[in-house]
Design an enzyme around this catalytic site. Sequence first.
Site, PDB file in Angstrom:
ATOM      1  N   SER A  19       0.829  -1.200   0.000  1.00 58.85           N
ATOM      2  CA  SER A  19       0.000   0.000   0.000  1.00 58.85           C
ATOM      3  C   SER A  19       0.866   1.253   0.000  1.00 58.85           C
ATOM      4  CB  SER A  19      -0.918   0.023   1.233  1.00 58.85           C
ATOM      5  OG  SER A  19      -1.884  -1.004   1.184  1.00 58.85           O
ATOM      6  N   SER A  66      -7.910   1.076  -3.795  1.00 55.79           N
ATOM      7  CA  SER A  66      -8.056   1.018  -2.344  1.00 55.79           C
ATOM      8  C   SER A  66      -6.696   0.975  -1.657  1.00 55.79           C
ATOM      9  CB  SER A  66      -8.880  -0.206  -1.943  1.00 55.79           C
ATOM     10  OG  SER A  66      -8.200  -1.413  -2.261  1.00 55.79           O
ATOM     11  N   SER A  67      -5.670   0.466  -2.355  1.00 55.49           N
ATOM     12  CA  SER A  67      -4.333   0.339  -1.773  1.00 55.49           C
ATOM     13  C   SER A  67      -3.580   1.652  -1.707  1.00 55.49           C
ATOM     14  CB  SER A  67      -3.497  -0.657  -2.586  1.00 55.49           C
ATOM     15  OG  SER A  67      -4.107  -1.918  -2.630  1.00 55.49           O
ATOM     16  N   THR A  68      -4.047   2.652  -2.438  1.00 59.40           N
ATOM     17  CA  THR A  68      -3.309   3.911  -2.537  1.00 59.40           C
ATOM     18  C   THR A  68      -4.157   5.120  -2.166  1.00 59.40           C
ATOM     19  OG1 THR A  68      -3.850   4.033  -4.903  1.00 59.40           O
ATOM     20  CG2 THR A  68      -1.753   3.019  -4.306  1.00 59.40           C
ATOM     21  N   LYS A  70      -5.145   6.355   0.950  1.00 57.84           N
ATOM     22  CA  LYS A  70      -4.989   6.204   2.398  1.00 57.84           C
ATOM     23  C   LYS A  70      -4.235   7.385   2.982  1.00 57.84           C
ATOM     24  CE  LYS A  70      -4.395   1.191   1.642  1.00 57.84           C
ATOM     25  NZ  LYS A  70      -5.249   0.471   2.576  1.00 57.84           N
ATOM     26  N   CYS A 104      -5.003  -0.474   8.653  1.00 57.11           N
ATOM     27  CA  CYS A 104      -4.327  -0.960   7.453  1.00 57.11           C
ATOM     28  C   CYS A 104      -3.064  -1.680   7.908  1.00 57.11           C
ATOM     29  CB  CYS A 104      -3.962   0.180   6.504  1.00 57.11           C
ATOM     30  SG  CYS A 104      -2.972  -0.370   5.083  1.00 57.11           S
ATOM     31  N   MET A 321      -4.392  -7.503   1.717  1.00 57.16           N
ATOM     32  CA  MET A 321      -4.333  -6.500   2.764  1.00 57.16           C
ATOM     33  C   MET A 321      -3.633  -7.105   3.976  1.00 57.16           C
ATOM     34  SD  MET A 321      -7.295  -6.861   0.973  1.00 57.16           S
ATOM     35  CE  MET A 321      -8.689  -7.353   1.978  1.00 57.16           C
TER      36      MET A 321
END
Length: 399
Positions: A19, A66-68, A70, A104, A321
């Site tokens: 992430s 969704s991984s980036t 944040k 996370c 995740m």
Amino acid sequence: MPFPPQLRIPATYMRGGTSKGVFFRLDDLPEACRTPGPARDRLFLRAIGSPDPYGKQTDGMGGATSSTSKAVILSKSSRPGHDVDYLYGQVSIDTAFVDWSGNCGNLSTAAGAFALHAGLVDPARVPGDGICTVRIWQANIGKTIVAHVPVTKGAVQETGDFELDGVTFPAAEIVLEFLVPADEGEDGGALFPTGNLVDELDVPEALVPGGRLKATLINAGIPTIFVDAAAIGYRGTELQGDINGDEAALARFEALRTIGALRMGLIRDAAEAAKRQHTPKIAFVAPPADYTASSGRTVRAGEIDLLVRALSMGRLHHAMMGTAAVAIATAAAVPGTLVNLAAGGGTREAVRFGHPSGTLRVGAAAALVEGRWQVTKAIMSRSARILMEGWLRVPAETI
């Protein structure tokens, strides 16, 4: 008419595991954003570039996944036995919403490294060379994470030869311990919220033939719904393109996630699921099989104990995740869960599972105490490094 200049806020852009996110020191934030509320949410949304009806986050630091999408806030901890408090926000891409309901796991790795970079750890505890143990209080979920961060000449060692599937380049290994990732309450309902290792969910027949679906509902690392791949028509070898391009499939997964969230008691009615996108996760598991990872590498069945595919923020994740990896490790350690059965059953302290980008080994210590399963810790290795540091700019009217 003239407009005021943009606000300049010290920030660091970091990769943690698979992430990426924007990291802030609490004391560096505008005063209105130092406490939870609309101003903080607006800052995170504008910094990341949301809401974006185009789904690209072009006007922000987000990467449209969704991984980036944040952001993280760290501060010195006032909690005994901890170095820092770590607060995580999952920013929605196309809606004006920041989800604070979970952690996370990937960025937990970067939180340990950032704590050292930002001078938030007592210098007396930082070795000249070796491993620095950073004790993190995860404020979203009220849990302790211990990050074992390599240090060279008093500074975080970021480069190394540790390879992590889903990350292109090697880096230094950071070992994470998630301590007591779930609390087993007197009603037996925290680790397994329903008290069952496997539940049978009532679902519309349009979603699952027969209207019944077995699921393991677990709260470890992050609340997660595990189902058998075969029961929903999959093999467990799917890559992102097999799922994320199928809007009907994504809608089906969201409907199943909502049903699971209701059974877990995380939401009161189905409408709440739209405002709780980060938790719970939904994942499907299968016994080992050969497949080609997204990198083109062939993963052999003999290399892994099981297959796992998980969705995050409504899309199949490109790897896994970190918090879901904790859930996998925990469920695999408890005989009789769907995760454990997919891995072959029996007692096990660690598993290596196949995900879309490759494989990952995770471990957990579980024990049956007075008829209830308890987990003392889960362990995994990740890496982290700074990508950029300096000033984040947002329009003044954001705050």
